[in-house]
Design an enzyme around this catalytic site. Structure first.
Site, PDB file in Angstrom:
ATOM      1  N   ARG A 199      77.904  -1.833  37.421  1.00  0.00           N
ATOM      2  CA  ARG A 199      79.381  -1.739  37.413  1.00  0.00           C
ATOM      3  C   ARG A 199      79.924  -2.985  36.716  1.00  0.00           C
ATOM      4  O   ARG A 199      79.585  -4.105  37.118  1.00  0.00           O
ATOM      5  CB  ARG A 199      79.932  -1.687  38.849  1.00  0.00           C
TER       6      ARG A 199
ATOM      7  N   ARG B 117      80.772   2.097  47.036  1.00  0.00           N
ATOM      8  CA  ARG B 117      81.675   1.383  46.130  1.00  0.00           C
ATOM      9  C   ARG B 117      82.445   0.365  46.952  1.00  0.00           C
ATOM     10  O   ARG B 117      82.314   0.315  48.174  1.00  0.00           O
ATOM     11  CB  ARG B 117      82.605   2.310  45.332  1.00  0.00           C
ATOM     12  N   GLY B 118      83.239  -0.446  46.258  1.00  0.00           N
ATOM     13  CA  GLY B 118      83.963  -1.518  46.908  1.00  0.00           C
ATOM     14  C   GLY B 118      83.228  -2.823  46.649  1.00  0.00           C
ATOM     15  O   GLY B 118      81.999  -2.888  46.777  1.00  0.00           O
ATOM     16  N   ALA B 119      83.991  -3.862  46.315  1.00  0.00           N
ATOM     17  CA  ALA B 119      83.395  -5.109  45.839  1.00  0.00           C
ATOM     18  C   ALA B 119      82.328  -5.650  46.794  1.00  0.00           C
ATOM     19  O   ALA B 119      81.207  -5.966  46.384  1.00  0.00           O
ATOM     20  CB  ALA B 119      84.496  -6.153  45.629  1.00  0.00           C
TER      21      ALA B 119
ATOM     22  N   GLN C 286      90.265   7.638  46.763  1.00  0.00           N
ATOM     23  CA  GLN C 286      89.616   6.814  47.794  1.00  0.00           C
ATOM     24  C   GLN C 286      90.520   6.607  49.012  1.00  0.00           C
ATOM     25  O   GLN C 286      90.022   6.408  50.118  1.00  0.00           O
ATOM     26  CB  GLN C 286      89.213   5.445  47.220  1.00  0.00           C
TER      27      GLN C 286
ATOM     28  N   ASN D 264      92.464  -4.793  40.474  1.00  0.00           N
ATOM     29  CA  ASN D 264      92.148  -3.917  41.605  1.00  0.00           C
ATOM     30  C   ASN D 264      92.284  -2.491  41.098  1.00  0.00           C
ATOM     31  O   ASN D 264      92.593  -2.249  39.928  1.00  0.00           O
ATOM     32  CB  ASN D 264      93.091  -4.212  42.785  1.00  0.00           C
ATOM     33  N   LYS D 265      92.046  -1.547  41.982  1.00  0.00           N
ATOM     34  CA  LYS D 265      92.057  -0.138  41.604  1.00  0.00           C
ATOM     35  C   LYS D 265      93.319   0.220  40.807  1.00  0.00           C
ATOM     36  O   LYS D 265      94.420  -0.234  41.114  1.00  0.00           O
ATOM     37  CB  LYS D 265      92.003   0.707  42.873  1.00  0.00           C
TER      38      LYS D 265
ATOM     39  N   ASP E 165      89.239  -6.437  43.167  1.00  0.00           N
ATOM     40  CA  ASP E 165      87.905  -6.407  42.577  1.00  0.00           C
ATOM     41  C   ASP E 165      87.574  -7.713  41.892  1.00  0.00           C
ATOM     42  O   ASP E 165      86.412  -8.122  41.833  1.00  0.00           O
ATOM     43  CB  ASP E 165      87.781  -5.224  41.616  1.00  0.00           C
TER      44      ASP E 165
END
Lengths: 330, 330
Positions: free
Chosen positions: B85, B51-53, B183, B234-235, B224
């Site tokens: 996603r 995960r992560g952009a 995370q 973002n998260k 993101d």
């Protein structure tokens, strides 16, 4: 309140023992625990078998009554009980009352019973006073557990919610999970399920999201200690939610019995904040969330400055934070 | 970056397979996973093995290269990969680049490699540009994982931190746990431990507490998607931390490659927010935190309006949120 259709309090004293609901096992197991002397009762406060300002106060009062029944040194028993949790002011109030008002074991038990009953009567008043703040089909956000488990019966923050629900006003509750100990997910959700109140549990991180999206009409939380200027110590994270509520124009209420007001604390800076074990952050149940070797920090409470608080609901009315000082003097 | 003293990236392509670090097993188990075709690669994105952009972008590009190597329908493979996603804009950018720039399997692999290398080069630039923002012995708060696991190597939010640490500037990091998927606790703490950066993990509820107590000098988080006006997705929880930082006069920085800027999103309201499974709230690992029968809500991201953002650090400099639109036009 209701557990599987039967009515309970969070603590009571049938005879010489104190009986509590073991809150560490909730929400997955409902078990009563019998505490046979004031030391076991003190330990149940310390290890958080029970928690919440009012339930701590009532349990400590029952523990002091046990000390009378046991015939042990009262100053030593007082010391044992008063040092169990540093932040809750109700603990000291309750112990002081038993010491001052009781002459013997019998009156000590009677004083402890009166303390527990008074909590319940005050919570019912908070239910009546706070209920009109919740609009029809209102969506309330609450943090941690200021429910009946935390304060013998009815709860403080939950009391207006239970009243609104029983009046069929269509109330819905956003329940902050409340890491690290998850009292929202473990306890508040369990209470609401047992009472049939519609709600959703959310990660603490989601409170701001739903506030910004217009999905929260008001916030109601409890308090562990209210300073003379209205600054309020409550479970870690309360400050965050209060700032976010103000930023989004959402009323933010504290609900607590007036005994939570501490006139000896001029403001929030003089409220001692308990630092708890790192392991509460490292673990959720048996699951370790951090890598082995990582460090954590774990303050148990934070202080919400008065300026973020719309009103403080006590059994005596709805007060501006700046007015609570007067309450104490009346 | 370092894992037990050896250097890794979050994803790479040795031959026809794509190899990733299985981030679902961290921080307790370090395991590499070999993805044998573009479908397995798509599934690894969808089920959050990675995960992560940036890591999503590079992995998707490698997946598209695999599709060329497999000789399957490219539009179908594109569709399979792009729908994994919904919020990450890098995913679509990377896939588009492979489709536009590649002529055959060999050039597709080369384009994917270039995309991964470019992320790393940009992160090194962000490290250099962001490092001077951190004062000597500075205390940085970060949320979620915008570390090297999230963006091939170095990380975005962590890049200035790693640079400051390697320059022995005495940097300390507050790591938000970042429920519901943890995370911060799982990944950022693990990264920092492996790099030897001093840090403490905190419950998300504690960020405001430490900000108010003067223990946070600045915040750096990832992104993101950044809208044309600087609003940043973002998260979940980033919005809360940004509001609290502003309230406490603490600079709040976004660190992200310029590819995260989406000029087609005029503002945050037009960024789609992924709603993920309730079970992420109900469970932490195997531990259920809510009672059986409870409901939960689980938006994966939130939008931080530009007014809460001090600056956006990209590989091209430190920009005011209102300036990112120009970046795209240059």
């Amino acid at each position: 309140m209701n557990v599987r259709g039967k009515t309970y309090r969070a603590v009571w004293m049938p005879g010489r023992d104190v009986v509590v609901i073991d809150q560490r096992l909730l929400p997955h197991r409902f078990k009563l625990l019998r505490l046979r002397n004031h030391r076991e009762t003190a330990e149940a406060i310390r290890n958080m078998t029970i928690r919440g300002a009012g339930t701590i106060g009532a349990t400590a009062a029952y523990g002091m009554a046990q000390a009378f029944l046991e015939g042990v040194s009262l100053p030593k028993a007082y010391e044992t009980l008063v040092t169990t949790r540093p932040t809750a002011v109700d603990l000291k109030h309750a112990l002081d009352r038993v010491l001052v008002e009781a002459h013997d074991a019998k009156t000590a038990v009677a004083v402890a019973e009166r303390i527990a009953d008074e909590y319940v009567a005050r919570m019912k008043r908070i239910a009546e006073i706070g209920c009109p703040l919740i609009p029809k089909n209102g969506r309330v956000l609450t943090h941690c557990n200021a429910g009946w488990l935390a304060i013998v019966d009815w709860g403080s923050a939950t009391a207006p919610i239970y009243a609104a629900h029983r009046k069929r006003r269509g109330v819905f509750v956003w329940v902050d999970e409340t890491r690290p100990r998850c009292q929202g997910a473990h306890l508040t959700s369990w209470e609401l399920l047992n009472e049939g109140v519609p709600h959703k549990v959310i990660a603490d991180n989601a409170a701001g999201y739903f506030m910004r999206h217009g999905d929260v009409d008001l916030c109601i939380v409890g308090a562990d200690r209210i300073a003379a200027n209205g600054d309020t110590a409550n479970k870690l994270g309360t400050y965050e939610k209060a700032v976010l509520a103000k930023e989004n124009g959402i009323p933010f209420y504290i609900a607590a019995p007036s005994s939570t007001i501490d006139p000896h604390c001029p403001n929030g800076d003089s409220i001692p904040i308990e630092e708890r074990s790192e392991d509460e952050v490292h673990f959720v149940g048996e699951t370790r969330v951090t890598p082995r070797g990582a460090r954590a920090a774990n303050p148990a409470f934070d202080v919400t400055p008065a300026k973020y608080i719309t009103g403080i609901i006590t059994e005596r009315g709805i007060h501006k934070p700046g007015e609570v000082r007067k309450l104490w003097r009346q």
